[in-house]
Design a protein around this motif. Structure first.
Motif, PDB file in Angstrom:
ATOM      1  N   SER A 176      44.229  46.353  44.437  1.00  0.00           N
ATOM      2  CA  SER A 176      42.957  45.762  44.827  1.00  0.00           C
ATOM      3  C   SER A 176      42.555  46.295  46.204  1.00  0.00           C
ATOM      4  O   SER A 176      41.724  45.693  46.891  1.00  0.00           O
ATOM      5  CB  SER A 176      43.051  44.229  44.850  1.00  0.00           C
ATOM      6  OG  SER A 176      44.055  43.803  45.750  1.00  0.00           O
ATOM      7  N   HIS A 177      43.128  47.438  46.591  1.00  0.00           N
ATOM      8  CA  HIS A 177      42.816  48.034  47.884  1.00  0.00           C
ATOM      9  C   HIS A 177      41.454  48.716  47.799  1.00  0.00           C
ATOM     10  O   HIS A 177      41.231  49.559  46.929  1.00  0.00           O
ATOM     11  CB  HIS A 177      43.888  49.049  48.272  1.00  0.00           C
ATOM     12  CG  HIS A 177      43.870  49.410  49.728  1.00  0.00           C
ATOM     13  ND1 HIS A 177      42.851  50.152  50.290  1.00  0.00           N
ATOM     14  CD2 HIS A 177      44.739  49.128  50.736  1.00  0.00           C
ATOM     15  CE1 HIS A 177      43.091  50.318  51.577  1.00  0.00           C
ATOM     16  NE2 HIS A 177      44.218  49.706  51.879  1.00  0.00           N
ATOM     17  N   PRO A 178      40.523  48.379  48.684  1.00  0.00           N
ATOM     18  CA  PRO A 178      39.171  48.954  48.592  1.00  0.00           C
ATOM     19  C   PRO A 178      39.148  50.478  48.581  1.00  0.00           C
ATOM     20  O   PRO A 178      38.339  51.077  47.853  1.00  0.00           O
ATOM     21  CB  PRO A 178      38.472  48.383  49.834  1.00  0.00           C
ATOM     22  CG  PRO A 178      39.176  47.094  50.106  1.00  0.00           C
ATOM     23  CD  PRO A 178      40.618  47.357  49.752  1.00  0.00           C
ATOM     24  N   LYS A 179      40.009  51.125  49.373  1.00  0.00           N
ATOM     25  CA  LYS A 179      40.008  52.592  49.405  1.00  0.00           C
ATOM     26  C   LYS A 179      40.371  53.175  48.039  1.00  0.00           C
ATOM     27  O   LYS A 179      39.798  54.186  47.607  1.00  0.00           O
ATOM     28  CB  LYS A 179      40.992  53.099  50.464  1.00  0.00           C
ATOM     29  CG  LYS A 179      40.531  52.889  51.889  1.00  0.00           C
ATOM     30  CD  LYS A 179      41.619  53.248  52.886  1.00  0.00           C
ATOM     31  CE  LYS A 179      41.936  54.731  52.897  1.00  0.00           C
ATOM     32  NZ  LYS A 179      42.906  55.066  53.989  1.00  0.00           N
ATOM     33  N   MET A 206      44.998  36.611  42.633  1.00  0.00           N
ATOM     34  CA  MET A 206      44.887  38.063  42.637  1.00  0.00           C
ATOM     35  C   MET A 206      43.518  38.503  42.117  1.00  0.00           C
ATOM     36  O   MET A 206      42.899  39.442  42.644  1.00  0.00           O
ATOM     37  CB  MET A 206      46.003  38.676  41.795  1.00  0.00           C
ATOM     38  CG  MET A 206      47.394  38.453  42.344  1.00  0.00           C
ATOM     39  SD  MET A 206      48.700  39.034  41.226  1.00  0.00           S
ATOM     40  CE  MET A 206      48.515  40.821  41.413  1.00  0.00           C
ATOM     41  N   GLY A 207      43.038  37.818  41.074  1.00  0.00           N
ATOM     42  CA  GLY A 207      41.721  38.136  40.549  1.00  0.00           C
ATOM     43  C   GLY A 207      40.625  37.892  41.568  1.00  0.00           C
ATOM     44  O   GLY A 207      39.703  38.714  41.725  1.00  0.00           O
ATOM     45  N   ASP A 208      40.721  36.781  42.315  1.00  0.00           N
ATOM     46  CA  ASP A 208      39.736  36.503  43.355  1.00  0.00           C
ATOM     47  C   ASP A 208      39.783  37.569  44.450  1.00  0.00           C
ATOM     48  O   ASP A 208      38.746  38.005  44.949  1.00  0.00           O
ATOM     49  CB  ASP A 208      39.999  35.123  43.963  1.00  0.00           C
ATOM     50  CG  ASP A 208      39.679  33.988  42.992  1.00  0.00           C
ATOM     51  OD1 ASP A 208      38.976  34.235  41.997  1.00  0.00           O
ATOM     52  OD2 ASP A 208      40.155  32.856  43.233  1.00  0.00           O
ATOM     53  N   ARG A 307      38.514  32.588  32.543  1.00  0.00           N
ATOM     54  CA  ARG A 307      38.535  32.667  34.016  1.00  0.00           C
ATOM     55  C   ARG A 307      38.422  34.094  34.522  1.00  0.00           C
ATOM     56  O   ARG A 307      37.743  34.365  35.515  1.00  0.00           O
ATOM     57  CB  ARG A 307      39.843  32.028  34.511  1.00  0.00           C
ATOM     58  CG  ARG A 307      40.082  32.115  36.016  1.00  0.00           C
ATOM     59  CD  ARG A 307      39.064  31.267  36.778  1.00  0.00           C
ATOM     60  NE  ARG A 307      39.446  31.125  38.165  1.00  0.00           N
ATOM     61  CZ  ARG A 307      39.285  32.067  39.095  1.00  0.00           C
ATOM     62  NH1 ARG A 307      38.753  33.230  38.770  1.00  0.00           N
ATOM     63  NH2 ARG A 307      39.663  31.850  40.346  1.00  0.00           N
ATOM     64  N   LEU A 308      39.078  35.040  33.836  1.00  0.00           N
ATOM     65  CA  LEU A 308      39.186  36.407  34.355  1.00  0.00           C
ATOM     66  C   LEU A 308      38.389  37.437  33.563  1.00  0.00           C
ATOM     67  O   LEU A 308      38.144  38.523  34.052  1.00  0.00           O
ATOM     68  CB  LEU A 308      40.662  36.830  34.407  1.00  0.00           C
ATOM     69  CG  LEU A 308      41.539  36.015  35.353  1.00  0.00           C
ATOM     70  CD1 LEU A 308      43.010  36.351  35.139  1.00  0.00           C
ATOM     71  CD2 LEU A 308      41.144  36.266  36.801  1.00  0.00           C
ATOM     72  N   ASN A 309      38.026  37.108  32.325  1.00  0.00           N
ATOM     73  CA  ASN A 309      37.196  37.981  31.509  1.00  0.00           C
ATOM     74  C   ASN A 309      37.767  39.405  31.415  1.00  0.00           C
ATOM     75  O   ASN A 309      37.109  40.385  31.732  1.00  0.00           O
ATOM     76  CB  ASN A 309      35.777  38.011  32.095  1.00  0.00           C
ATOM     77  CG  ASN A 309      34.774  38.599  31.140  1.00  0.00           C
ATOM     78  OD1 ASN A 309      34.972  38.592  29.932  1.00  0.00           O
ATOM     79  ND2 ASN A 309      33.694  39.127  31.686  1.00  0.00           N
ATOM     80  N   PRO A 310      39.029  39.565  30.979  1.00  0.00           N
ATOM     81  CA  PRO A 310      39.663  40.880  31.010  1.00  0.00           C
ATOM     82  C   PRO A 310      39.234  41.778  29.856  1.00  0.00           C
ATOM     83  O   PRO A 310      38.845  41.311  28.784  1.00  0.00           O
ATOM     84  CB  PRO A 310      41.157  40.537  30.881  1.00  0.00           C
ATOM     85  CG  PRO A 310      41.161  39.283  30.054  1.00  0.00           C
ATOM     86  CD  PRO A 310      39.936  38.516  30.481  1.00  0.00           C
ATOM     87  N   THR A 311      39.347  43.059  30.093  1.00  0.00           N
ATOM     88  CA  THR A 311      39.166  44.038  29.020  1.00  0.00           C
ATOM     89  C   THR A 311      40.488  44.334  28.327  1.00  0.00           C
ATOM     90  O   THR A 311      40.505  44.923  27.241  1.00  0.00           O
ATOM     91  CB  THR A 311      38.594  45.353  29.576  1.00  0.00           C
ATOM     92  OG1 THR A 311      39.350  45.756  30.715  1.00  0.00           O
ATOM     93  CG2 THR A 311      37.145  45.176  29.982  1.00  0.00           C
TER      94      THR A 311
END
Length: 363
Positions: A176-179, A206-208, A307-311
């Motif tokens: 979840s690192h922006p870079k 983690m999702g948030d 809650r997470l709407n995963p693919t």
């Protein structure tokens, strides 16, 4: 939404040791294929019985010989521990051996014990990852690379073997690192989050965090793909659920110790089953993971999906060196008893998740 199977391949008390774990893994993957799971993932960990899979690409190539349609993926390549020239070639070969069924999972890693023994500074892992990916991308997409960086340099080098899937196989990243999210936007890479044995409360945090990372680079998280992984087991009593919780606690203890510079090792070379401050109780493990009777498991998975709407929803049925009879019974009952309950609530599994009408909360 795709369904995945995750194989950690922990060694603990299997009567046939590593050979038995490998045999059980084969049975679970073949069963997942028969039950129309979409992807089989293989872990990567080193030097400890936490996992007997130090090379997930090797596992993908191995599985290519005894599967026909299920996609196969390293879950994940810990990229800072590799030579990027070698891993580029091995990705190309694995995609060739699977005849285009490879999906590529990559991550920065997190276990201090592993990084120390590979001579890589864990604090540099993001920058190392980005440089290595530059090399791999050029090698696989362009067929040629010349690179000079802080952590890796290579003179002009050509690559004779390329991937079957063009320009690249599907990419998943455990970050979840922006870079890293920004770097992989061009490939529409799927972030893959997993709380391991800690279950839904940590997974939701983690999702948030991932949503906030997307927003920090100007992206709408509701429009982005997401893969999640949960530890899943079908039980018929509280005592069975607590026994499953004990298996999970063992995995959790090992994961905790591997974040340290040294390990508590027993006379077999296995990580000792030692508690640590703040660990879950067995009740908490059982309650927070996707464990219970078919109705409870379905309820927990429906909550995750809403809650997470995963693919992609990946399940680990055989954690803590779970006896194969128990793990296999769970995956069979999952398909027969749990999936119909989920589909009664949400509609067909393949239409659930990211492409469905419900939206993932961006809290």
């Amino acid at each position: 939404m795709q369904l995945g199977l995750f194989s950690l391949m922990t060694l603990r008390d299997h009567p046939d040791g590593a050979v038995g774990v490998m045999r059980d893994t084969k049975k679970m993957v073949q069963t997942a294929e028969e039950l129309d799971f979409d992807i089989a993932w293989f872990a990567e960990h080193h030097f400890a019985n936490y996992s007997s899979s130090p090379s997930p690409l090797m596992m993908c190539s191995y599985a290519a010989g005894w599967t026909n349609k299920i996609k196969l993926g390293p879950g994940v390549i810990v990229l800072p521990l590799y030579n990027p020239l070698r891993v580029a070639q091995e990705i190309a070969v694995a995609d060739t051996q699977t005849e285009g069924r490879l999906v590529v999972g990559m991550g920065t890693g997190y276990q201090q014990y592993e990084f120390d023994r590979y001579g890589t500074a864990i604090e540099d892992k993001v920058d190392v990852f980005l440089e290595y990916w530059d090399v791999i991308e050029k090698a696989l997409v362009d067929g040629e690379v010349e690179y000079r960086g802080r952590f890796f340099s290579v003179p002009k080098t050509s690559f004779a073997v390329s991937t079957q899937q063009k320009p690249l196989p599907p990419i998943f990243v455990t970050t979840s690192h922006p870079k890293l999210l920004d770097r992989f936007k061009k490939w529409n890479a799927t972030p893959f989050i997993a709380a391991s044995t800690l279950g839904s409360p940590v997974l939701y945090k983690m999702g948030d965090g991932l949503n906030k990372a997307w927003e920090s680079i100007g992206e709408n998280p509701l429009k982005k793909p997401l893969a999640i992984m949960q530890y899943v087991n079908i039980t018929d009593s509280r005592s069975e659920a607590l026994a499953v919780g004990e298996r999970a606690r063992y995995v959790g203890r090992m994961a905790h110790h591997l974040r340290q510079a040294e390990l508590p090792i027993d006379d077999k070379g296995y990580i000792r089953d030692e508690p640590y401050d703040g660990e879950y109780t067995l009740d908490q493990y059982a309650d927070n993971m996707v464990v219970g009777d078919p109705h409870m498991v379905a309820e927990k998975m429906i909550a995750d999906i809403k809650r997470l709407n995963p693919t992609n929803y990946t399940c680990n049925f055989s954690f803590g060196c779970m006896p194969i009879e128990k793990a296999h019974n769970s995956i069979m009952r999952f398909k027969k008893e749990v999936v119909p309950l989920i589909e009664k609530e949400l509609g067909p599994i393949g239409s659930s998740g990211h492409e469905a009408s419900q939206q993932r909360k961006a809290s």
